[in-house]
Scaffold this motif. Structure first.
Motif, short mmCIF file in Angstrom:
data_model
loop_
_atom_site.label_atom_id
_atom_site.label_comp_id
_atom_site.label_asym_id
_atom_site.label_seq_id
_atom_site.Cartn_x
_atom_site.Cartn_y
_atom_site.Cartn_z
N ASN A 1 -15.02 -24.02 20.49
CA ASN A 1 -14.66 -22.50 20.95
C ASN A 1 -15.26 -21.57 19.95
O ASN A 1 -15.20 -20.41 20.30
CB ASN A 1 -13.21 -22.64 21.10
N LYS A 2 -15.53 -22.10 18.83
CA LYS A 2 -16.00 -21.34 17.74
C LYS A 2 -17.50 -21.06 17.88
O LYS A 2 -18.18 -21.93 18.17
CB LYS A 2 -15.66 -21.95 16.35
N PHE A 3 -17.82 -20.08 17.10
CA PHE A 3 -19.59 -19.80 16.90
C PHE A 3 -19.97 -21.05 16.23
O PHE A 3 -19.52 -21.31 15.36
CB PHE A 3 -19.82 -18.39 16.19
N THR A 4 -21.05 -21.70 16.86
CA THR A 4 -21.48 -22.92 16.09
C THR A 4 -22.94 -22.74 15.78
O THR A 4 -24.04 -22.42 16.51
CB THR A 4 -21.53 -24.20 17.09
N VAL B 1 -29.55 -38.21 19.73
CA VAL B 1 -30.39 -37.32 20.18
C VAL B 1 -30.11 -35.94 19.96
O VAL B 1 -29.31 -35.47 20.86
CB VAL B 1 -30.45 -37.77 21.73
N LEU B 2 -30.86 -35.15 19.00
CA LEU B 2 -30.46 -33.96 18.41
C LEU B 2 -30.72 -32.92 19.48
O LEU B 2 -30.15 -32.14 19.33
CB LEU B 2 -31.21 -33.85 17.24
N GLN B 3 -31.64 -33.03 20.32
CA GLN B 3 -32.07 -31.90 21.45
C GLN B 3 -30.87 -31.59 22.17
O GLN B 3 -30.63 -30.26 22.20
CB GLN B 3 -32.96 -32.40 22.09
N HIS B 4 -29.88 -32.21 22.48
CA HIS B 4 -28.47 -32.04 23.12
C HIS B 4 -27.67 -30.89 22.20
O HIS B 4 -27.49 -29.97 22.66
CB HIS B 4 -27.85 -33.02 23.81
N LEU B 5 -27.55 -31.08 21.00
CA LEU B 5 -26.91 -30.36 20.02
C LEU B 5 -27.55 -29.10 19.94
O LEU B 5 -26.96 -28.09 19.76
CB LEU B 5 -26.81 -31.28 18.95
N LEU B 6 -28.88 -29.22 19.82
CA LEU B 6 -29.70 -27.81 19.58
C LEU B 6 -29.62 -27.15 20.79
O LEU B 6 -29.42 -25.98 20.55
CB LEU B 6 -31.10 -28.18 19.44
N LYS B 7 -29.63 -27.69 21.70
CA LYS B 7 -29.59 -26.67 23.08
C LYS B 7 -28.14 -25.99 23.17
O LYS B 7 -28.05 -24.91 23.75
CB LYS B 7 -29.76 -27.54 24.06
N ASP B 8 -27.25 -26.64 22.82
CA ASP B 8 -25.78 -26.18 22.73
C ASP B 8 -25.35 -25.25 21.62
O ASP B 8 -24.35 -24.49 22.06
CB ASP B 8 -24.56 -27.40 22.81
N ALA B 9 -26.11 -25.37 20.57
CA ALA B 9 -25.73 -24.20 19.52
C ALA B 9 -25.81 -23.11 19.80
O ALA B 9 -26.68 -22.47 20.83
CB ALA B 9 -26.64 -24.64 18.44
#
Length: 355
Positions: A196-199, A260-268
């Motif tokens: 819920n915080k800015f990531t 699989v880093l792309q999922h984290l990048l997409k969500d940031a």
């Protein structure tokens, strides 16, 4: 038998779809990696993607002497691999070790490279050391459209040796990407991250690489200030070792395993990186991206010119841009990606390899 020799994680992702195409055509190949002590990231990514490989040699550390010793040792071991597997063609991302060995043994060399200069012009004084030691020996030289032919020709190749493809490298593996929200949530849960915080995600520059002059402090110096000023999650993706990052930045989340880093990048909400490939991935996944790289490459320049990435070289500018993205919900225009026929370009690359 074809040999793929890899020296960094980027090439696992890039060559993986090419390997799949070769398998469908019943073309045999093996994979060697320059993993080993001090740089385990490559082998961890190969394991993550379940690609069989032979790990040979080591990175060699930050010193030139260490790199040279490691390279010579690795070349001797690669000679034996080539002899034992009857290798007829070598493919790499312009890896010095395998290029030198293949050239010495008279084996065709197919090199791929998107960053021959640490610059976005045609200033040959900025040619990377590994480019000088690999591109001139290439049988075929594959490059993205953003790198001018003039640059490759300056290395002594002929026009007909250059194979150009109409995309920037990460698109070859991002074209089939499908975001998995549950996968990302499992990562947040494991590290106790409140989404819920800015990531924002942080990636170091590859400061031990021969083409980086020194470890620039801008990113490290600003992290405590980001933590104090913004109520945000700070997630760090280590470039090398992670322990010193956890000690120096106890307020941040330091990833300790390969994902699989792309999922984290997409969500940031924001990505700040000192690298190249991962910056491009973040851009093409629609995440606002700030580059703190110590130089601007050809593909960096293209992304900056197309409004996909911002480049900064001082702490004040970095903090101002972070503040802007923190207070504004920005959506990048990625319509141009729809016009790119990556599948056709991939087929072209595979045909050039087997011809």
């Amino acid at each position: 038998m074809i040999l793929f020799d890899l020296d960094m994680p980027k090439w696992v992702l890039f060559f993986y779809p090419i390997m799949q195409k070769l398998q469908k055509r019943n073309i045999e190949f093996i994979v060697t990696s320059r993993g080993g002590k001090g740089y385990n990231e490559l082998n961890e990514i190969l394991d993550l993607y379940k690609i069989p490989y032979i790990s040979i040699g080591a990175f060699g550390g930050a010193s030139l002497e260490g790199k040279l010793h490691a390279s010579i040792d690795r070349q001797l071991k690669l000679i034996e691999v080539i002899k034992n597997h009857n290798i007829s063609k070598v493919i790499s991302g312009s890896v010095v070790d395998i290029t030198r060995v293949a050239f010495g043994l008279g084996i065709p060399i197919y090199n791929f490279y998107d960053i021959p200069l640490s610059d976005h012009t045609t200033n040959f004084n900025r040619a990377l050391p590994q480019a000088r030691l690999t591109i001139p020996l290439a049988t075929k030289m594959f490059k993205p459209f953003v790198v001018p032919d003039e640059v490759i020709l300056r290395f002594g190749l002929e026009k007909e040796q250059i194979v150009e493809y109409d995309f920037i490298d990460p698109l070859i593996w991002l074209k089939d990407f499908h975001f998995d929200k549950e996968y990302v949530q499992s990562i947040y849960k494991k590290y106790g991250i409140d989404r819920n915080k800015f990531t924002l995600i942080i990636r170091e520059e590859e400061y031990k690489a021969s083409y980086v002059d020194k470890k620039y402090p801008i990113l490290y110096e600003v992290l405590p200030e980001i933590y104090k000023r913004f109520d945000a999650n700070i997630i760090i993706i280590p470039r090398y070792e992670s322990e010193y990052l956890k000690k120096e930045f106890p307020f941040a989340y330091v990833l300790e395993e390969k994902i699989v880093l792309q999922h984290l990048l997409k969500d940031a909400d924001l990505f700040i990186g000192g690298g190249g490939t991962i910056n491009t991935e973040a851009c093409f996944l629609g995440t606002p991206t700030i580059s703190t790289r110590s130089f601007i490459s050809h593909y960096d320049k293209w992304q900056i010119d197309n409004g996909l990435m911002i480049w900064v070289n001082d702490k004040q500018a970095l903090m101002e841009h972070i503040s802007y993205f923190y207070n504004n919900n920005i959506e990048l225009n990625l319509d141009f990606l729809k016009a790119l026929n990556i599948s056709a370009e991939l087929e072209k690359i595979v045909n050039e390899i087997i011809s």
